[in-house]
Design a protein around this motif. Structure first.
Motif, PDB file in Angstrom:
ATOM      1  N   UNK A   1      47.849  45.720  46.540  1.00 14.17           N
ATOM      2  CA  UNK A   1      48.504  46.285  45.223  1.00 14.17           C
ATOM      3  C   UNK A   1      49.806  45.583  45.143  1.00 14.17           C
ATOM      4  N   UNK A   2      50.767  45.590  46.233  1.00 11.28           N
ATOM      5  CA  UNK A   2      52.052  44.853  46.251  1.00 11.28           C
ATOM      6  C   UNK A   2      52.195  43.318  45.850  1.00 11.28           C
ATOM      7  N   UNK A   3      50.994  42.881  46.463  1.00 12.03           N
ATOM      8  CA  UNK A   3      50.975  41.405  46.270  1.00 12.03           C
ATOM      9  C   UNK A   3      50.285  40.880  44.750  1.00 12.03           C
ATOM     10  N   UNK A   4      49.865  42.096  44.101  1.00 17.00           N
ATOM     11  CA  UNK A   4      48.843  41.726  42.873  1.00 17.00           C
ATOM     12  C   UNK A   4      47.750  41.070  43.159  1.00 17.00           C
ATOM     13  N   UNK A   5      47.066  41.336  44.274  1.00 22.10           N
ATOM     14  CA  UNK A   5      45.873  40.818  44.602  1.00 22.10           C
ATOM     15  C   UNK A   5      44.631  41.646  44.210  1.00 22.10           C
ATOM     16  N   UNK A   6      43.665  41.132  43.556  1.00 17.97           N
ATOM     17  CA  UNK A   6      42.495  41.803  43.088  1.00 17.97           C
ATOM     18  C   UNK A   6      41.418  42.001  44.101  1.00 17.97           C
ATOM     19  N   UNK A   7      40.913  42.890  44.284  1.00 22.84           N
ATOM     20  CA  UNK A   7      39.863  42.868  45.384  1.00 22.84           C
ATOM     21  C   UNK A   7      38.595  43.341  44.606  1.00 22.84           C
ATOM     22  N   UNK A   8      37.467  42.553  44.707  1.00 24.63           N
ATOM     23  CA  UNK A   8      36.218  42.904  44.011  1.00 24.63           C
ATOM     24  C   UNK A   8      35.124  43.055  45.219  1.00 24.63           C
ATOM     25  N   UNK A   9      34.344  43.962  44.964  1.00 29.40           N
ATOM     26  CA  UNK A   9      33.203  44.120  45.859  1.00 29.40           C
ATOM     27  C   UNK A   9      31.752  43.944  45.245  1.00 29.40           C
ATOM     28  N   UNK A  10      31.034  43.103  45.934  1.00 29.95           N
ATOM     29  CA  UNK A  10      29.629  43.015  45.658  1.00 29.95           C
ATOM     30  C   UNK A  10      28.810  43.511  46.802  1.00 29.95           C
TER      31      UNK A  10
ATOM     32  N   UNK B   1      47.109  33.222  40.932  1.00 23.87           N
ATOM     33  CA  UNK B   1      46.535  34.831  41.038  1.00 23.87           C
ATOM     34  C   UNK B   1      45.860  34.583  42.313  1.00 23.87           C
ATOM     35  N   UNK B   2      45.509  35.590  42.884  1.00 24.54           N
ATOM     36  CA  UNK B   2      44.918  35.592  44.059  1.00 24.54           C
ATOM     37  C   UNK B   2      43.753  36.651  44.058  1.00 24.54           C
ATOM     38  N   UNK B   3      42.402  36.596  44.404  1.00 23.18           N
ATOM     39  CA  UNK B   3      41.503  37.498  44.580  1.00 23.18           C
ATOM     40  C   UNK B   3      40.853  37.535  45.880  1.00 23.18           C
TER      41      UNK B   3
ATOM     42  N   UNK C   1      39.458  50.202  42.575  1.00 27.62           N
ATOM     43  CA  UNK C   1      39.832  51.076  41.334  1.00 27.62           C
ATOM     44  C   UNK C   1      41.348  50.799  41.518  1.00 27.62           C
ATOM     45  N   UNK C   2      41.925  51.009  42.691  1.00 33.41           N
ATOM     46  CA  UNK C   2      43.513  50.693  42.957  1.00 33.41           C
ATOM     47  C   UNK C   2      43.990  49.572  42.586  1.00 33.41           C
ATOM     48  N   UNK C   3      43.270  48.303  42.722  1.00 38.55           N
ATOM     49  CA  UNK C   3      43.830  46.837  42.643  1.00 38.55           C
ATOM     50  C   UNK C   3      43.035  46.472  41.246  1.00 38.55           C
ATOM     51  N   UNK C   4      42.582  47.110  40.340  1.00 37.29           N
ATOM     52  CA  UNK C   4      41.860  46.805  39.115  1.00 37.29           C
ATOM     53  C   UNK C   4      40.697  45.609  39.272  1.00 37.29           C
ATOM     54  N   UNK C   5      39.649  45.896  40.446  1.00 38.95           N
ATOM     55  CA  UNK C   5      39.080  44.820  40.437  1.00 38.95           C
ATOM     56  C   UNK C   5      37.402  45.475  40.134  1.00 38.95           C
TER      57      UNK C   5
ATOM     58  N   UNK D   1      47.268  37.836  55.013  1.00 36.36           N
ATOM     59  CA  UNK D   1      47.965  36.873  55.543  1.00 36.36           C
ATOM     60  C   UNK D   1      47.802  35.479  55.145  1.00 36.36           C
ATOM     61  N   UNK D   2      46.756  35.121  54.832  1.00 35.86           N
ATOM     62  CA  UNK D   2      46.462  33.689  54.390  1.00 35.86           C
ATOM     63  C   UNK D   2      47.093  33.510  52.928  1.00 35.86           C
ATOM     64  N   UNK D   3      46.885  34.664  52.044  1.00 39.74           N
ATOM     65  CA  UNK D   3      47.519  34.759  50.732  1.00 39.74           C
ATOM     66  C   UNK D   3      49.116  34.408  50.840  1.00 39.74           C
ATOM     67  N   UNK D   4      49.537  35.284  51.888  1.00 38.06           N
ATOM     68  CA  UNK D   4      51.202  35.007  51.851  1.00 38.06           C
ATOM     69  C   UNK D   4      51.512  33.798  52.427  1.00 38.06           C
TER      70      UNK D   4
END
Lengths: 271, 392
Positions: free
Chosen positions: A182-191, A155-157, A205-209, A139-142
């Motif tokens: 995925x719709x917003x083209x946001x990348x999700x990374x996980x540490x 770009x947002x991640x 995997x789905x968001x190319x992170x 929601x914040x990205x939106x």
């Protein structure tokens, strides 16, 4: 394709602040990573992100077992006037440090203290409300996208730093988060600090992170700076950890086992 | 949009004073009331959805496009044919996005006959390339609704009973040239549980309305291009199930994804096995069918060797939000909220508008942008997701 240097980047860090897990870290013999160290290293990482480009933006959300809270930016109500004393104190504290960095450090430290002290419920849970925190991030990205002047692209991640374990009840909300990202083209990374999380593996995997379980907790800052700091354009030129084999099997509704071949109801899609 | 035939036409109804809806504010601008009307229309669409109705999630949709003379008309830019094809390309993407386990087929009506362009299938690329090739086709002749419905229903006959059967006709002309009684065809397809919806581009036609009424479909006539887009978007959500659809359990496979990091051997995948370009599809990456171990590049797909439908768990999860829709938020005036809490819960924006939106279950307050975002795209309330519910 030429590297477009006019794209700014919004980074949202979702930090898992589960007191049970962090408490367990303190009681370990070698004390690889304590909560205070983690916050300090996170601040260095955030400052580095802001240094990469003038227009980069930052947001930090804490995922707590009972609630989620925005650590930065701190929302200031328009009609609340700060008293003169605190204003002066804020200015003298900066002592030569770049103002934005000082603001980030101070705000995050204050809000974390506030969060920990306000948790008086006394209930102990092994997981945190991660899907809620990620929904708030989206929601914040939106909101930032709507507020952008001149329709500049950015770009947002979302970077998730997680130590506690998953809870199956969050599965559906988590899937909604993944599809929206995925719709917003946001990348999700996980540490990942401790236990593997299949939900975050699917999300990355789905968001190319990038999904990475940190081998040595004491080197957290190094992993953050080398692996998670570069944005999407630069990542193509670097050799970063690739995804492991991801389990996309569904869990059956009767025993919660993962199945290879199953029966799916045609009306409600339960398997 | 046509009213029901029985209550009468619009000119027979009461006199509507539509100019009174618009109110000017102090500066003389109408923007505020226009915005309000747009927002009301959006929320109405959300509220209109019937709940607790069985939906057809596995859909087999035949899209019939009119390619008669009437499509050369220039009332949509650049002409009706090109505008329709452009919107349909987006529709196909959106359709497979919202209904990943469904199938789509394309047909055209031309020269009083119906031709099939693509067979019923789930491969997006095939449909989009066919639509692109239709751009150069010349529109001529007359449209025939009966032939189109008969051909589509013949192809839908082989579809299993648990899936929904639908026809969507984009109709640009004002007449239809049929070999027989069209009402009998309509009755025949109704008995097969096929649901026929029509989007008219010109004006309201009685026979279209009758067909849609008979088969429980929707008949709409477009006002302009954005309305056309809205109507197509409406068609992407699963409709209520028609007739008695058997609720059976369908056997599906959930293949494992092997990557180059694994130890496995390279092999040829089944989707590219017939292609002349031998570089595509050969490698270690792919999804392996759990029953016969044949390799595929993408999901969802039906295994050609053993006939098992292969999907991945996220594909099923994509349809969950239709089955468990998010309740609309209650509208409350911002003045009622205690001052320090006047922030949107999910984006921390200061609430400056007159209205804020409150979730009925978690009682958190959201701004209007977040409300629209949550209901249209996200389908999950951040407040409820942050609340710990007792284990079911």
């Amino acid at each position: 394709m030429a590297y477009r240097s006019d794209e700014s980047s919004l980074l949202i860090v979702v930090l898992d602040t589960n007191p049970v897990w962090w408490g367990q870290q303190l009681s370990k013999p070698n004390r690889d990573l304590t909560f205070t160290n983690c916050i300090e290293e996170l601040l260095v990482f955030c400052n580095s992100h802001l240094m990469m480009d003038q227009r980069n933006k930052l947001c930090v959300i804490a995922a707590h077992p009972s609630k989620n809270k925005f650590l930065f930016p701190k929302s200031e109500l328009a009609d609340e006037t700060a008293s003169d004393d605190s204003e002066i104190m804020r200015q003298t504290k900066s002592d030569g440090q770049y103002e934005l960095f000082a603001k980030v450090s101070e705000t995050i430290r204050e809000e974390v203290k506030d969060l920990i002290f306000s948790d008086t419920s006394g209930e102990l849970h092994a997981d945190c409300m991660l899907s809620g925190a990620m929904s708030m991030a989206l929601c914040y990205i939106n909101r930032v996208e709507k507020e952008q002047l001149n329709k500049e692209s950015f770009s947002s991640r979302i970077l998730v730093i997680k130590g506690s374990e998953d809870h199956q009840s969050q599965y559906m909300n988590f899937m909604m988060v993944i599809f929206t990202a995925q719709k917003q083209n946001t990348i999700i990374d996980a540490c990942i600090l401790d236990q593997e999380s299949s939900l975050l593996q699917q999300a990355c995997d789905i968001t190319n992170g990038i999904y990475l379980k940190i081998p040595q907790l004491s080197g957290l800052l190094q992993y953050l700076l080398c692996v998670f700091l570069p944005d999407a354009k630069i990542r193509k030129k670097m050799t970063l950890p690739t995804n492991v084999k991801i389990d996309y099997r569904a869990a059956c509704f009767c025993h919660r086992n993962l199945v290879d071949i199953g029966y799916v109801c045609s009306v409600c899609l339960s398997s | 949009m046509i009213d029901e035939a029985e209550p009468g036409y619009r000119w027979e109804a009461e006199y509507e004073k539509t100019w009174e809806l618009l109110q000017e504010d102090e500066a003389g601008s109408l923007q505020a009331s226009v915005d309000e009307i747009v927002q009301k229309a959006k929320r109405k669409r959300l509220l209109d959805r019937p709940i607790n109705v069985k939906l057809g999630i596995m859909r087999h949709l035949c899209v019939v496009i009119d390619m008669s003379d009437a499509m050369n008309d220039k009332d949509l830019r650049p002409n009706r044919q090109l505008a329709t094809l452009k919107l349909l390309e987006k529709f196909v993407e959106e359709f497979f996005d919202q209904n990943p386990i469904s199938q789509l087929g394309l047909y055209i009506m031309k020269n009083k006959r119906c031709e099939m362009i693509t067979e019923l299938g789930g491969n997006i690329k095939r449909h989009t390339t066919s639509l692109a090739s239709l751009r150069t086709m010349q529109c001529q002749g007359e449209a025939s609704l009966q032939n189109a419905m008969e051909m589509a229903s013949q192809n839908l006959r082989h579809v299993p009973g648990h899936a929904s059967r639908e026809i969507l006709i984009i109709f640009g002309s004002l007449s239809t040239c049929d070999p027989g009684n069209i009402m009998e065809t309509a009755k025949a397809i109704k008995s097969q549980n096929v649901r026929c919806s029509i989007i008219g581009l010109a004006a309201g036609v009685y026979v279209c309305q009758k067909i849609c009424q008979e088969t429980q479909g929707k008949y709409n006539v477009i006002l302009d291009e954005s309305h056309f887009k809205d109507l197509l978007t409406e068609q992407t959500s699963p409709p209520p199930a028609v007739g008695v659809t058997e609720s059976s359990l369908i056997r599906m496979g959930f293949p494992q994804h092997e990557t180059t990091a694994g130890i496995g051997k390279s092999s040829m995948c089944m989707c590219h096995i017939d292609s002349k370009d031998s570089s595509q599809g050969f490698g270690k990456n792919g999804y392996f069918c759990p029953q016969c171990w044949s390799k595929y590049c993408e999901l969802p797909v039906e295994c050609v060797v053993c006939g098992l439908t292969l999907v991945s768990a996220p594909h099923l999860a994509r349809s969950y939000h239709h089955l468990f829709p998010l309740q609309p938020f209650a509208e409350i005036p911002t003045a009622d909220i205690y001052r320090p809490n006047r922030l949107c819960y999910s984006c921390q924006k200061h609430l400056s508008e007159v209205h804020a939106y409150k979730c009925g279950q978690c009682s958190h307050v959201f701004c209007i942008d977040c409300d629209v975002f949550i209901h249209e795209i996200h389908h999950c309330c951040p407040g409820c997701a942050s609340k710990r519910t007792p284990q079911l």
